[in-house]
Scaffold this active site. Structure first.
Site, PDB file in Angstrom:
ATOM      1  N   HIS A  61      26.138  35.822  54.271  1.00 57.16           N
ATOM      2  CA  HIS A  61      26.981  37.022  54.325  1.00 57.16           C
ATOM      3  C   HIS A  61      27.355  37.389  55.760  1.00 57.16           C
ATOM      4  CE1 HIS A  61      25.283  37.837  50.125  1.00 57.16           C
ATOM      5  NE2 HIS A  61      26.562  37.547  49.990  1.00 57.16           N
ATOM      6  N   ASP A  97      34.696  35.475  48.532  1.00 58.44           N
ATOM      7  CA  ASP A  97      33.268  35.198  48.327  1.00 58.44           C
ATOM      8  C   ASP A  97      33.071  34.856  46.844  1.00 58.44           C
ATOM      9  OD1 ASP A  97      30.271  37.301  48.420  1.00 58.44           O
ATOM     10  OD2 ASP A  97      30.521  35.111  48.315  1.00 58.44           O
ATOM     11  N   THR A 100      32.524  32.097  43.345  1.00 60.32           N
ATOM     12  CA  THR A 100      31.784  30.943  42.860  1.00 60.32           C
ATOM     13  C   THR A 100      32.592  29.687  43.215  1.00 60.32           C
ATOM     14  OG1 THR A 100      32.886  31.442  40.766  1.00 60.32           O
ATOM     15  CG2 THR A 100      30.559  32.044  40.945  1.00 60.32           C
ATOM     16  N   GLY A 126      40.781  38.267  41.007  1.00 63.38           N
ATOM     17  CA  GLY A 126      41.389  38.426  42.328  1.00 63.38           C
ATOM     18  C   GLY A 126      42.767  37.798  42.416  1.00 63.38           C
ATOM     19  N   GLN A 177      30.988  34.093  32.298  1.00 58.82           N
ATOM     20  CA  GLN A 177      29.929  33.164  32.732  1.00 58.82           C
ATOM     21  C   GLN A 177      28.575  33.658  32.220  1.00 58.82           C
ATOM     22  OE1 GLN A 177      30.698  33.529  36.974  1.00 58.82           O
ATOM     23  NE2 GLN A 177      30.793  35.752  36.713  1.00 58.82           N
ATOM     24  N   PRO A 217      35.649  30.978  36.700  1.00 60.55           N
ATOM     25  CA  PRO A 217      36.725  31.865  37.196  1.00 60.55           C
ATOM     26  C   PRO A 217      37.084  31.599  38.658  1.00 60.55           C
ATOM     27  CG  PRO A 217      34.664  33.082  36.948  1.00 60.55           C
ATOM     28  CD  PRO A 217      34.431  31.729  36.359  1.00 60.55           C
ATOM     29  N   ASP A 273      27.902  40.802  43.998  1.00 57.34           N
ATOM     30  CA  ASP A 273      26.486  41.103  44.256  1.00 57.34           C
ATOM     31  C   ASP A 273      26.341  42.172  45.343  1.00 57.34           C
ATOM     32  OD1 ASP A 273      27.394  38.429  45.711  1.00 57.34           O
ATOM     33  OD2 ASP A 273      26.023  39.491  47.055  1.00 57.34           O
TER      34      ASP A 273
END
Ligand code: SAM
Length: 284
Positions: free
Chosen positions: A62, A156, A158, A138, A31, A165, A86
């Site tokens: 979060h 968590d 996109t 994953g 990406q 992905p 992140d």
């Protein structure tokens, strides 16, 4: 001349952030990765032109993605995070004293490196001895996971958009792998997006998760960064009902409390229409 970053929430609605400067830009195998310093919310991660997380409001997302499942499980010792490169979710999960081991599986090393360099408040826990960082898809990682390994799995990722992905993480095959990797009393949560713009995501996921898990639940919060603010999470559980926190957090939070946890499962009719009747009635 002012600098602006613009994101298309849909063909008919875009969001604009005033930018002080671009801190990072790179094209990884997966990406386009950017870190922008926004005037409103500080350093922020953008992937393929979609705002992912900002230093100013990431705590809402979060804390709600991490603490709702962790507080609903009596002994969340082993946690798997898929995505989350992140570092913000891992940071909050590791504040929970019951958590003994976290494995974070992020497909894109460039995200981790950019976050380490430009999102310092996100990545404070990436060197915690309880954390194992894995740079892999994953979906493939779960192929090798032993059955019944994890108490809690948090996805968590996109959004399931285009050829990104994250798409594979919203399929029935992936949910089956999640189910297999969870212990007999395990539970999982994944982000299921902004229903005003992509209602099909929470509908698609709950249809499948409600068939695979004993308990399927949907909860929501408001994140200014995400289109329309309203944001959903879908939970699948083999035993404990995610609606019911078993304990209060004993450390400081900026959004999550036991009452906010319980409130988050109250579905307005607008959301109830998007999920299976069994889920809607269980949360009525
Ligand atoms: N909080 C954000 C949101 O809700 O949109 C997600 C942020 S986090 C940075 C999303 C991460 O998921 C990205 O770093 C991306 O590289 C990662 N990711 C996407 N698909 C993945 C996959 N199949 N396996 C592992 N990580 C993945």
């Amino acid at each position: 001349m002012a600098l602006w970053f613009e994101e298309n929430a849909s063909p008919a609605h875009s969001l604009k952030w005033k930018i002080k400067r671009q801190l990072f830009s790179g094209q990884s195998r997966f990406q386009h990765v950017q870190v922008l310093e926004t005037e409103q919310f500080g350093p922020s991660l953008v992937l393929d032109g979609i705002m992912q997380t900002t230093s100013g409001d990431e705590f809402i997302y979060h804390e709600m993605l991490g603490y709702v499942p962790l507080m609903a499980h009596p002994e969340p010792h082993s946690v798997l995070i898929i995505g989350g490169g992140d570092g913000g979710l891992a940071r909050d999960v590791l504040k929970c004293p019951q958590v003994k081991q976290v494995t974070l599986v992020e497909i894109d090393p460039m995200v981790i490196e950019a976050a380490r360099q430009y999102l310092p408040t996100h990545t404070v826990a990436l060197d915690d001895p309880r954390l194992t960082l894995v740079e892999e898809d994953g979906n493939l990682f779960l192929d090798r996971a032993a059955p019944g390994t994890y108490d809690v799995i948090l996805v968590d990722s996109t959004d399931p958009e285009g050829t990104g992905p994250g798409l594979v993480l919203y399929t029935p095959e992936f949910h089956q792998k999640l189910y297999r990797a969870l212990k007999s009393d395990g539970l999982y949560v994944q982000q299921t997006g902004a229903p005003f713009y992509n209602p099909e995501v929470v509908s698609m996921v709950t249809q499948d998760v409600a068939q695979k898990f004993a308990i399927c639940r949907v909860y929501w919060c408001t994140v200014p960064t995400y289109p329309g603010g309203l944001f959903t999470f879908t939970a699948g559980s083999k035993r404990y009902d995610p609606m019911h926190p078993l304990r209060e957090v004993e450390w400081s939070t900026r959004w999550y409390t036991k009452k906010v946890h319980e409130m988050a499962f109250t579905l307005p009719p607008y959301l109830g229409e998007l999920v299976p009747d069994a889920v809607k009635s269980a949360q009525a």
